[in-house]
Design a protein around this motif. Structure first.
Motif, PDB file in Angstrom:
ATOM      1  N   ARG A   1       4.412  47.880  55.780  1.00  0.00           N
ATOM      2  CA  ARG A   1       6.120  47.958  55.598  1.00  0.00           C
ATOM      3  C   ARG A   1       6.620  48.049  54.223  1.00  0.00           C
ATOM      4  O   ARG A   1       7.469  48.800  53.866  1.00  0.00           O
TER       5      ARG A   1
ATOM      6  N   HIS B   1       8.947  51.032  52.469  1.00  0.00           N
ATOM      7  CA  HIS B   1      10.273  50.866  51.834  1.00  0.00           C
ATOM      8  C   HIS B   1      10.337  51.696  50.613  1.00  0.00           C
ATOM      9  O   HIS B   1      11.239  52.136  50.063  1.00  0.00           O
TER      10      HIS B   1
ATOM     11  N   ARG C   1      13.005  54.639  50.032  1.00  0.00           N
ATOM     12  CA  ARG C   1      14.085  54.453  48.578  1.00  0.00           C
ATOM     13  C   ARG C   1      13.786  55.745  47.886  1.00  0.00           C
ATOM     14  O   ARG C   1      14.768  56.263  47.206  1.00  0.00           O
TER      15      ARG C   1
ATOM     16  N   GLU D   1       9.450  51.840  62.665  1.00  0.00           N
ATOM     17  CA  GLU D   1      10.502  50.511  62.449  1.00  0.00           C
ATOM     18  C   GLU D   1      10.990  50.292  61.159  1.00  0.00           C
ATOM     19  O   GLU D   1      12.285  50.132  61.091  1.00  0.00           O
ATOM     20  N   VAL D   2      10.395  50.572  60.237  1.00  0.00           N
ATOM     21  CA  VAL D   2      11.264  50.669  58.940  1.00  0.00           C
ATOM     22  C   VAL D   2      12.311  51.777  58.787  1.00  0.00           C
ATOM     23  O   VAL D   2      13.145  51.728  58.159  1.00  0.00           O
TER      24      VAL D   2
ATOM     25  N   ALA E   1      14.391  52.686  60.765  1.00  0.00           N
ATOM     26  CA  ALA E   1      15.636  52.509  61.164  1.00  0.00           C
ATOM     27  C   ALA E   1      16.546  51.731  60.230  1.00  0.00           C
ATOM     28  O   ALA E   1      17.780  51.756  60.324  1.00  0.00           O
ATOM     29  N   GLU E   2      16.309  51.471  59.072  1.00  0.00           N
ATOM     30  CA  GLU E   2      16.711  50.716  58.014  1.00  0.00           C
ATOM     31  C   GLU E   2      17.327  52.012  56.985  1.00  0.00           C
ATOM     32  O   GLU E   2      18.163  51.534  56.088  1.00  0.00           O
ATOM     33  N   TYR E   3      16.914  53.214  57.407  1.00  0.00           N
ATOM     34  CA  TYR E   3      17.155  54.251  56.433  1.00  0.00           C
ATOM     35  C   TYR E   3      17.738  55.422  57.201  1.00  0.00           C
ATOM     36  O   TYR E   3      17.162  56.523  57.034  1.00  0.00           O
TER      37      TYR E   3
END
Length: 352
Positions: free
Chosen positions: A164, A168, A172, A202-203, A205-207
């Motif tokens: 995870r 990230h 980024r 899963e990660v 979804a934040e980007y």
């Protein structure tokens, strides 16, 4: 601004010396250089490739400029005392889990790539490699089976939090580039890779602004030479990242041109603590002959100024000076030229 300088073995001291000259030429206020022994030279002087005093210097610094480790005279030592344990130890002890390895084709060097010039010209990618897990840090053994046969065993594993955090970093990085991320694994046969893929999804979804694709490592290796321009940011595990980043270096013409950064979560008063090094090794066959290309180390110093000190202007100046030196025909032996280490360093300084 405290920088721990660790030249190491082989050509490490030669190329690091030129990078230090460039840093000193910038006349940065408050710059302090602290030198420590690592690798084979550290074993010879202190009995360990990563002496306690060197680790203390690293902990006291805001960043590390690292040369290279590796000495054939140490090959017979037990694994824990070999020079390579210095870099592995620093990564582990300092929590440096994210390796950034950019690969960009410098204008005018396309013909030096192993690829067709028109394909090589499109190379502009960043490999984000996880550094603290995988088979490099898993349980290892050489054992004897009941029937007398020897068997080697290396454990490949990742915990979901390890995946995870590197995901990230990669997302980024993609947001700051062309917003495309390729996650490389071998999920069709490895459970470790299946977990990797699941967590990256899963990660993602934040980007929502980053386009994510998945690719098996064998296909990624093929696409890297078939159509490297398709890649923007690549994120992968320790083993696959080690292989693919070296492959990318030859796509741009020479391993002597590629810099790297190893970053963690620790923040200093200036930026993110990190270790910066060229991706090439110690090259003992040419050590001491003044033949090594220092550009990768000089570019690593530029990455250090950018990520650990927030000095974007100075970082860009160094990168421009290297690019101009190459455009003016200053080529090391790795690029088919005759310029030596000091000559290349002087050429960069002149253009700086």
């Amino acid at each position: 601004m405290k920088v721990a300088v660790m030249p190491g073995d082989g050509i490490g001291p030669e190329v690091t010396r030129e990078a230090v000259r460039v840093l000193e030429a910038l006349d940065l206020p408050g710059l302090t250089l602290l030198e420590g022994d690592v690798g084979g030279i550290a074993y010879q002087r202190h009995g360990h490739p990563l002496p306690a005093e060197t680790l203390e210097i690293a902990r006291a610094a805001d960043a590390i400029l690292f040369g290279a480790v590796g000495d054939p005279a140490c090959d017979a030592l037990e694994r824990s005392l070999r020079p390579e344990q210095a870099i592995l130890g620093l990564r582990s002890e300092l929590g440096l889990f994210a390796n950034l390895r950019p690969a960009t084709m410098f204008p005018g060097l396309e013909a030096l790539s192993a690829l067709k010039s028109e394909i090589a010209a499109r190379i502009d990618l960043l490999i984000v490699r996880e550094l603290n897990g995988d088979v490099y840090f898993g349980e290892k053994a050489i054992e004897t089976l009941p029937d007398g046969r020897r068997r080697g065993r290396d454990l490949m594993s990742y915990a979901e939090d390890e995946v995870r955090r590197i995901a990230h970093v990669a997302f980024r990085a993609a947001q700051g580039r062309r917003k495309r991320l390729c996650s490389v694994d071998k999920a069709n046969v490895l459970e470790t890779s299946q977990l990797w893929r699941d967590v990256v999804v899963e990660v993602a979804a934040e980007y929502p602004d980053v386009a994510l694709e998945h690719m098996y490592v064998d296909n990624a290796a093929m696409q890297l030479v078939r159509d490297p321009g398709r890649f923007d940011v690549v994120v992968t595990g320790n083993l696959f990242g080690d292989i693919l980043s070296d492959q990318a270096s030859m796509c741009v013409g020479s391993i002597g041109l590629l810099a790297s950064a190893a970053l963690g979560e620790r923040q200093t008063a200036h930026g993110t603590f990190g270790l910066y090094e060229p991706i090439h090794g110690s090259a003992p066959d040419i050590a001491g002959k003044g033949l090594a290309n220092p550009m990768a180390t000089i570019l690593s110093a530029a990455m250090m100024l950018r990520h650990s000190f927030g000095r974007e202007d100075e970082a860009a100046r160094i990168e421009t000076a290297v690019s101009r030196a190459l455009a003016d025909g200053v080529r090391g032996h790795d690029l088919g030229g005759a310029a030596g280490t000091a000559t290349i360093g002087e050429a960069v300084l002149e253009r700086l």
